[in-house]
Scaffold this motif. Structure first.
Motif, PDB file in Angstrom:
ATOM      1  N   LEU A 241       1.577  -7.940  -3.845  1.00  0.00           N
ATOM      2  CA  LEU A 241       0.171  -7.571  -3.672  1.00  0.00           C
ATOM      3  C   LEU A 241      -0.671  -8.025  -4.861  1.00  0.00           C
ATOM      4  CD1 LEU A 241       0.569  -3.954  -2.225  1.00  0.00           C
ATOM      5  CD2 LEU A 241      -0.253  -5.961  -0.990  1.00  0.00           C
ATOM      6  N   ASP A 242      -0.109  -7.872  -6.060  1.00  0.00           N
ATOM      7  CA  ASP A 242      -0.830  -8.287  -7.264  1.00  0.00           C
ATOM      8  C   ASP A 242      -1.031  -9.798  -7.318  1.00  0.00           C
ATOM      9  OD1 ASP A 242      -1.126  -5.716  -8.157  1.00  0.00           O
ATOM     10  OD2 ASP A 242       0.628  -5.748  -9.468  1.00  0.00           O
ATOM     11  N   SER A 243      -0.134 -10.535  -6.650  1.00  0.00           N
ATOM     12  CA  SER A 243      -0.244 -11.996  -6.666  1.00  0.00           C
ATOM     13  C   SER A 243      -1.268 -12.511  -5.664  1.00  0.00           C
ATOM     14  CB  SER A 243       1.128 -12.624  -6.366  1.00  0.00           C
ATOM     15  OG  SER A 243       1.477 -12.431  -4.995  1.00  0.00           O
ATOM     16  N   GLY A 244      -1.835 -11.586  -4.868  1.00  0.00           N
ATOM     17  CA  GLY A 244      -2.838 -11.992  -3.882  1.00  0.00           C
ATOM     18  C   GLY A 244      -2.245 -12.670  -2.681  1.00  0.00           C
ATOM     19  N   GLY A 245      -1.133 -12.137  -2.162  1.00  0.00           N
ATOM     20  CA  GLY A 245      -0.458 -12.727  -1.011  1.00  0.00           C
ATOM     21  C   GLY A 245      -1.345 -12.824   0.211  1.00  0.00           C
ATOM     22  N   GLU A 246      -0.976 -13.709   1.126  1.00  0.00           N
ATOM     23  CA  GLU A 246      -1.832 -14.021   2.275  1.00  0.00           C
ATOM     24  C   GLU A 246      -1.849 -12.907   3.315  1.00  0.00           C
ATOM     25  OE1 GLU A 246      -2.609 -17.901   5.134  1.00  0.00           O
ATOM     26  OE2 GLU A 246      -0.592 -17.485   4.409  1.00  0.00           O
ATOM     27  N   ALA A 247      -0.707 -12.327   3.622  1.00  0.00           N
ATOM     28  CA  ALA A 247      -0.634 -11.324   4.687  1.00  0.00           C
ATOM     29  C   ALA A 247      -1.309 -10.032   4.258  1.00  0.00           C
ATOM     30  CB  ALA A 247       0.822 -11.050   5.049  1.00  0.00           C
ATOM     31  N   ARG A 248      -1.896  -9.351   5.217  1.00  0.00           N
ATOM     32  CA  ARG A 248      -2.465  -8.027   4.967  1.00  0.00           C
ATOM     33  C   ARG A 248      -1.377  -6.982   5.178  1.00  0.00           C
ATOM     34  NH1 ARG A 248      -7.441  -5.195   8.352  1.00  0.00           N
ATOM     35  NH2 ARG A 248      -8.050  -3.724   6.721  1.00  0.00           N
ATOM     36  N   VAL A 249      -1.321  -5.992   4.299  1.00  0.00           N
ATOM     37  CA  VAL A 249      -0.307  -4.951   4.403  1.00  0.00           C
ATOM     38  C   VAL A 249      -0.945  -3.653   4.894  1.00  0.00           C
ATOM     39  CG1 VAL A 249       1.344  -3.494   3.152  1.00  0.00           C
ATOM     40  CG2 VAL A 249       1.173  -5.939   2.626  1.00  0.00           C
ATOM     41  N   ILE A 250      -0.367  -3.099   5.955  1.00  0.00           N
ATOM     42  CA  ILE A 250      -0.735  -1.766   6.430  1.00  0.00           C
ATOM     43  C   ILE A 250       0.509  -0.898   6.314  1.00  0.00           C
ATOM     44  CG2 ILE A 250      -1.574  -0.378   8.360  1.00  0.00           C
ATOM     45  CD1 ILE A 250      -2.983  -2.808   9.447  1.00  0.00           C
ATOM     46  N   ALA A 251       0.394   0.231   5.657  1.00  0.00           N
ATOM     47  CA  ALA A 251       1.525   1.135   5.480  1.00  0.00           C
ATOM     48  C   ALA A 251       1.299   2.401   6.297  1.00  0.00           C
ATOM     49  CB  ALA A 251       1.701   1.495   4.001  1.00  0.00           C
ATOM     50  N   GLY A 252       2.355   2.893   6.920  1.00  0.00           N
ATOM     51  CA  GLY A 252       2.269   4.128   7.682  1.00  0.00           C
ATOM     52  C   GLY A 252       3.131   5.199   7.052  1.00  0.00           C
ATOM     53  N   THR A 253       2.677   6.451   7.131  1.00  0.00           N
ATOM     54  CA  THR A 253       3.482   7.546   6.586  1.00  0.00           C
ATOM     55  C   THR A 253       3.052   8.874   7.194  1.00  0.00           C
ATOM     56  OG1 THR A 253       4.266   8.608   4.548  1.00  0.00           O
ATOM     57  CG2 THR A 253       1.942   8.006   4.630  1.00  0.00           C
ATOM     58  N   TYR A 254       4.000   9.811   7.230  1.00  0.00           N
ATOM     59  CA  TYR A 254       3.660  11.183   7.594  1.00  0.00           C
ATOM     60  C   TYR A 254       3.798  12.097   6.374  1.00  0.00           C
ATOM     61  CZ  TYR A 254       8.675  12.247   7.713  1.00  0.00           C
ATOM     62  OH  TYR A 254       9.998  12.423   7.369  1.00  0.00           O
ATOM     63  N   ARG A 255       4.135  11.518   5.237  1.00  0.00           N
ATOM     64  CA  ARG A 255       4.361  12.295   4.026  1.00  0.00           C
ATOM     65  C   ARG A 255       3.198  12.134   3.054  1.00  0.00           C
ATOM     66  NH1 ARG A 255      10.466  11.597   2.053  1.00  0.00           N
ATOM     67  NH2 ARG A 255       9.933  13.634   1.176  1.00  0.00           N
ATOM     68  N   ASP A 256       3.116  13.058   2.110  1.00  0.00           N
ATOM     69  CA  ASP A 256       2.081  13.041   1.083  1.00  0.00           C
ATOM     70  C   ASP A 256       2.535  12.126  -0.050  1.00  0.00           C
ATOM     71  OD1 ASP A 256       0.292  13.501  -0.961  1.00  0.00           O
ATOM     72  OD2 ASP A 256       0.241  15.668  -0.700  1.00  0.00           O
ATOM     73  N   LEU A 257       1.972  10.914  -0.105  1.00  0.00           N
ATOM     74  CA  LEU A 257       2.406   9.962  -1.121  1.00  0.00           C
ATOM     75  C   LEU A 257       2.136  10.478  -2.533  1.00  0.00           C
ATOM     76  CD1 LEU A 257       1.609   6.326   0.053  1.00  0.00           C
ATOM     77  CD2 LEU A 257       3.729   7.620   0.212  1.00  0.00           C
ATOM     78  N   GLN A 258       1.014  11.186  -2.712  1.00  0.00           N
ATOM     79  CA  GLN A 258       0.703  11.673  -4.049  1.00  0.00           C
ATOM     80  C   GLN A 258       1.740  12.685  -4.519  1.00  0.00           C
ATOM     81  OE1 GLN A 258      -1.677  10.439  -6.155  1.00  0.00           O
ATOM     82  NE2 GLN A 258      -0.482  11.688  -7.592  1.00  0.00           N
ATOM     83  N   ALA A 259       2.230  13.519  -3.592  1.00  0.00           N
ATOM     84  CA  ALA A 259       3.284  14.476  -3.954  1.00  0.00           C
ATOM     85  C   ALA A 259       4.554  13.739  -4.367  1.00  0.00           C
ATOM     86  CB  ALA A 259       3.569  15.411  -2.784  1.00  0.00           C
ATOM     87  N   LEU A 260       4.861  12.632  -3.689  1.00  0.00           N
ATOM     88  CA  LEU A 260       6.033  11.829  -4.051  1.00  0.00           C
ATOM     89  C   LEU A 260       5.836  11.148  -5.398  1.00  0.00           C
ATOM     90  CD1 LEU A 260       6.881  10.188  -0.600  1.00  0.00           C
ATOM     91  CD2 LEU A 260       8.010  12.123  -1.687  1.00  0.00           C
TER      92      LEU A 260
END
Length: 409
Positions: A241-260
């Motif tokens: 992601l930091d390299s500015g890759g071409e594909a768009r990333v969509i992430a799915g979750t049912y968990r609280d990422l901030q808690a993790l």
């Protein structure tokens, strides 16, 4: 669904041996001994792949390759070669063959190539489906169903996020449809004509993540349940992601990422990158008015797929569905609709009830009967039951009933 492999070889012993290898791997072989027999199975809608010997009497494997490509250039063809046929097979790759295998071939190698071809076929068919849906109109309105204010806000948010182009985190309880929402974001984006690649984050190694990104190209990579991504793969994704890759990333979750993140189990930097944009899917229990339209839609789909007549979905059935809790959200409702369409179960089975519940059920039955006799005319139904109008309307609301659902005209 068992995946099919069209296996073409004039040598019956080779055909049977490879067919058994496929069956042991839970694949379904379609055995053919000639070009003539094989060509009848080739179609643009064929969901499997083709494996064919090169040297056969009459029209050979190259002729079959040409025929397959004339029907569907994206249908993978794997060539089986004898020792002297390798140079020809290599040339065939440039003409569109997926790969070639030299006979005799070890089962492990054979299955590995077949599975790669099946994965490639899945991606082609999935993107064709998405393009058809896109061509049919507003993907958000067509694919994200529901009449509630929450559903309308979800569609508005998806359209807005789709046009933005940055990373997205789609959050929702289990069974709420994070994958479907991600697909729609892709469909309404400028990358809609490029691949939509879905991967389970829990199964991804750094190498597997790199392959998934490459497969997405200029399209979209959806990581299902990103919270399960291995720490080393998290670093790989962040670097990409930091390299500015071409594909768009969509992430799915049912968990609280901030808690993790707080617990030291997820990269804070990656969480920040993924939450550039966020879409939250409300649970089904917070939008009860969507249950009826969604259930009818799922029943219609199930009946269409199984070529069955659609059963009658009475207001009473919908009311009982609305009275249930749906911890599994849309997925549970879809399963209930499928069983109902097949005539296997009541979608909202009545459980053993105590006295209060039994009395409420009796009251509800009397209300429904009065509405049916009155043809949905609330005032007339209230008079039948000798109830004041306000009391009657209060009881309708308590039981999730609407007088207009019982009108005959």
């Amino acid at each position: 669904m068992t995946r099919q492999v069209l296996l073409v070889d004039d040598d019956a012993s080779v055909r049977e041996a490879l067919g058994q290898t496929l069956e042991l791997a839970d694949l379904e072989p379609i055995l053919a001994g000639s070009y003539i027999v094989a060509k009848d199975h080739v179609a643009r809608e064929f969901e499997g792949v083709v494996v064919t010997d090169i040297r056969m009497p009459g029209k050979d494997g190259f002729a079959l390759l040409d025929f397959v490509r004339s029907v569907d250039p994206d249908l993978p063809v794997i060539l089986l070669t004898g020792e002297g046929d390798v140079p020809m097979a290599v040339r065939a790759i440039s003409n569109g063959a997926f790969d070639f295998l030299e006979k005799p071939c070890a089962p492990k190698v054979f299955l590995s190539v077949v599975r790669r071809a099946l994965t490639a076929r899945d991606l082609v068919l999935e993107n064709r489906r998405l393009k058809r849906e896109l061509a049919a109109g507003d993907a958000a309105a067509r694919l994200l169903r529901g009449t509630s204010a929450q559903s309308e806000e979800l569609r508005r948010r998806v359209r807005l996020v789709g046009r933005a182009g940055a990373e997205v985190l789609v959050s929702g309880p289990p069974g709420s449809g994070t994958s479907k929402v991600a697909e729609v974001i892709h469909l309404v984006s400028s990358a809609s004509q490029h691949p939509f690649v879905k991967r389970s984050a829990a199964a991804l190694t750094p190498d597997g993540l790199a392959e998934a990104v490459a497969a997405a190209g200029a399209g979209t990579l959806f990581l299902d349940e990103v919270s399960a991504l291995d720490p080393s793969a998290q670093l790989t994704l962040l670097d990409w992601l930091d390299s500015g890759g071409e594909a768009r990333v969509i992430a799915g979750t049912y968990r609280d990422l901030q808690a993790l993140v707080d617990a030291g189990r997820f990269s804070a930097d990656l969480a920040m990158r993924l939450e550039v944009l966020r879409v939250d899917i409300p649970p089904l229990d917070e939008r009860k008015e969507d249950i009826g339209p969604l259930f009818r839609h799922y029943v219609a789909l199930a009946c269409e797929q199984a070529a069955l007549p659609e059963p009658d979905i009475t207001p009473d059935v919908v009311a009982r569905l609305m009275a249930q809790d749906w911890p599994g959200n849309a997925r549970s409702l879809m399963n209930a609709a499928m069983r109902f369409a097949m005539g296997l179960t009541d979608p909202a089975p009545e459980q053993e009830m105590g006295l209060n519940d039994q009395l409420a059920q009796v009251e509800r039955t009397l209300l429904v009967a009065a509405l049916e006799r009155a043809g949905g005319r609330a005032v007339q139904a209230a008079e039948m039951l000798k109830l004041p109008r306000k009391t009657f309307y209060d009881k309708l609301a308590r039981h999730g009933l609407r007088a207009e659902d019982y009108r005959h005209d």
